[in-house]
Enzyme design. Structure first.
Site, PDB file in Angstrom:
ATOM      1  N   LYS A 113      29.987  28.717  -1.389  1.00 33.42           N
ATOM      2  CA  LYS A 113      31.219  28.785  -2.159  1.00 33.42           C
ATOM      3  C   LYS A 113      31.368  27.595  -3.112  1.00 33.42           C
ATOM      4  CE  LYS A 113      32.922  32.375   0.257  1.00 33.42           C
ATOM      5  NZ  LYS A 113      31.935  32.678   1.291  1.00 33.42           N
TER       6      LYS A 113
HETATM    7  C1  LIG Z   1      31.585  33.930   1.878  1.00 34.61           C
HETATM    8  C2  LIG Z   1      30.307  33.941   2.637  1.00 34.61           C
HETATM    9  C3  LIG Z   1      29.506  35.084   2.698  1.00 34.61           C
HETATM   10  C4  LIG Z   1      29.919  36.380   2.059  1.00 34.61           C
HETATM   11  O1  LIG Z   1      29.930  36.304   0.661  1.00 34.61           O
HETATM   12  P1  LIG Z   1      30.721  37.403  -0.201  1.00 34.61           P
HETATM   13  O2  LIG Z   1      30.667  36.910  -1.589  1.00 34.61           O
HETATM   14  O3  LIG Z   1      32.102  37.441   0.361  1.00 34.61           O
HETATM   15  O4  LIG Z   1      30.013  38.704   0.004  1.00 34.61           O
HETATM   16  C5  LIG Z   1      28.302  34.986   3.364  1.00 34.61           C
HETATM   17  N1  LIG Z   1      27.919  33.853   3.979  1.00 34.61           N
HETATM   18  C6  LIG Z   1      28.671  32.750   3.962  1.00 34.61           C
HETATM   19  C7  LIG Z   1      28.201  31.537   4.688  1.00 34.61           C
HETATM   20  C8  LIG Z   1      29.887  32.747   3.282  1.00 34.61           C
HETATM   21  O5  LIG Z   1      30.636  31.633   3.270  1.00 34.61           O
END
Ligand SMILES: *Cc1c(COP(=O)(O)O)cnc(C)c1O
Length: 496
Positions: A113
């Protein structure tokens, strides 16, 4: 370039409008009216660029309201070695055969993120300026764990911005919880909410669609915005790392320009994999996008059958950031594959909220299956994948990446497709110590940050720098609220 809604409304906004508003007035998501294209010649130029330059270029294709120099300024401030522990920002690790891991967790909160949320505050502030907005902003975030902390880091102590993060009370790991509740900054607020992530997300969506509440907040001098992946400003920075990893493979001599590769993405809200789809649309040579789900395999079922059905049990798993039954960004894919017809998407979404399901026609399903493969992974198999990777390759992966690794192995076996493949590695294993230690057969009675030491001692892998300091931190935010109390919490935070 203008942005339109995936639903009925005829509202068209510039990028700055899409970023400040987050969601369209009709409840739909903003998508570009048309897509740019990266020519072969341009791709040749991108191959030699460092991450910050490449990402400024890719974002510029979509954000034409921003000058190249503005964007370069933002990406330099975001993607540097002060914020990221890897010079490459998004390094590619070769572990086995022609499978690579794209490590997106070298940022300040150790999850992918950060790739978007380190740069998004710059985009939001500049967008507010460009739209002539005079209000301060209150950013509301519903998080399954990682977005919350990444948004808090990105927006902490930025003038003119307040940020509120809501997470499901029992839906995040100990380290994730401590990361959020110990966040410093005078402009932040963090609250646990009863229920699961979907409940929390619904609570936030309700706030955004309440005009009366918006007016009340406006009277306080605030403007509500979102940092979830429904916001275009979150998605556009994510397109860059797909292109960057492709360029990296060319530089390493693994592929020639034009070769098609696969990406396997551990998926929750469908944001990350949608960014890969957009990379494909603008010309990145992709063979298959493999959508990996955990036990909450609503997307696997959809990609196999064309029926999206959330009337099913919700499981809390060891890959909590993927515990989602309503993958919001799927709407954007369906819009592109349904002839950009908002009325069709509107009927799917009405059906989803009324009956909990919708079905797409064969023709759309065919188009989806041309590009997307899918797989899911049980809790047992997630643990096995962690062990397998550790024992065979001494490479430690987190629970989400493990889901993708398993889906990738299953896909290879079934399809016999041996193209070069990149598994998108979304978090540091140290964020999910309890589960990783348990998978490795070393369950520990300790909790929280102390487990990081145990995992490090057992594996010899060092704890990422940003997580080390957690051990000395005390939570600033405690207790929990109900979904119905979220609006009150917002008003209180904004001063009554
Ligand atoms: C948010 C997240 C996901 C999922 O990603 P999306 O964009 O919501 O599909 C997968 N793995 C981790 C570690 C995340 O923080």
């Amino acid at each position: 370039m203008l942005y339109q809604s995936t639903r009925l409304g005829s509202e068209k906004v510039k990028a700055s409008g899409a970023i400040t508003q987050g969601l369209s007035k009709d409840g739909g998501l903003f998508v570009p009216e048309s897509f740019p294209f990266i020519s072969g010649d341009m791709l040749t130029k991108l191959v030699k660029m460092p991450y910050s330059e490449l990402s400024a270029y890719v974002m510029g294709l979509f954000l034409d309201e921003f000058t190249p120099d503005e964007l370069k300024g933002f990406t330099k401030a975001a993607y540097n070695t002060q914020n990221f522990s890897s010079q490459e920002i998004a390094p590619l690790s070769k572990i086995t055969g022609n499978t690579y891991f794209l490590e997106l967790w070298h940022g300040p909160t150790c999850a992918f993120k950060d790739m978007a949320l380190q740069v998004m505050p710059h985009l939001l502030i500049e967008s507010l300026r460009k739209t002539g907005n005079k209000h301060d902003v209150c950013v509301l975030v519903a998080t399954s764990g990682d977005t919350g902390k990444a948004a808090l880091e990105g927006f902490c102590d930025i003038q003119g911005i307040k940020i509120m993060v809501f997470y499901p009370k029992d839906g995040v790991s100990e380290v994730q919880k401590l990361q959020m509740t110990s966040q410093c900054g005078a402009n932040v607020f963090v609250a646990a909410v009863e229920g699961n992530f979907d409940d929390t997300q619904t609570g936030v969506k309700k706030i955004f669609s309440d005009d009366c509440f918006e007016a009340k907040v406006g009277n306080k001098g605030y403007f509500l915005s979102s940092a979830n992946s429904i916001n275009w400003g979150r998605l556009v920075p994510q397109i860059a790392y797909y292109i960057y990893s492709y360029c990296n493979l060319i530089n390493k001599g693994v592929i020639k320009q034009g070769d098609r590769i696969n990406f396997c993405v551990p998926t929750g809200n469908f944001g990350n994999i949608l960014a890969a789809y957009y990379a494909y649309i603008i010309g990145l040579p992709i063979n298959k996008l493999i959508c990996a789900s955990n036990r909450n395999d609503v997307l696997t079922q959809f990609l196999n059958t064309g029926a999206y059905d959330k009337n099913r049990a919700f499981y809390t798993t060891i890959s909590p950031s993927m515990d989602i039954l309503v993958s919001s960004n799927l709407e954007r894919l369906l819009f592109e594959l349904s002839g950009k017809d908002g009325s069709i998407i509107n009927s799917y979404m009405s059906s989803l909220s009324e009956k909990g399901r919708y079905d797409v026609p064969e023709l759309v399903l065919d188009k989806i299956q041309n590009l997307f493969a899918s797989g899911f992974c049980s809790e047992e198999d997630t643990k096995k994948a962690i062990v397998d990777m550790w024992v065979k390759n001494s490479y430690l992966i987190d629970t989400h990446t493990a889901v993708a690794y398993k889906a990738m192995c299953d896909y290879r076996e079934k399809s016999k497709d041996d193209s070069v493949s990149v598994i998108v590695s979304t978090a540091s294993p140290f964020k999910f110590c309890e589960s990783v230690l348990e998978a490795l057969g070393k369950p520990e009675a300790d909790s929280g940050a102390a487990l990081m030491d145990k995992l490090s001692a057992y594996t010899g892998v060092s704890i990422p720098r940003p997580l080390i300091s957690l051990k000395d931190k005390t939570p600033r935010f405690s207790g929990f609220i109900k979904q119905e109390e979220m609006k009150t919490a917002v008003m209180q935070f904004l001063g009554g």
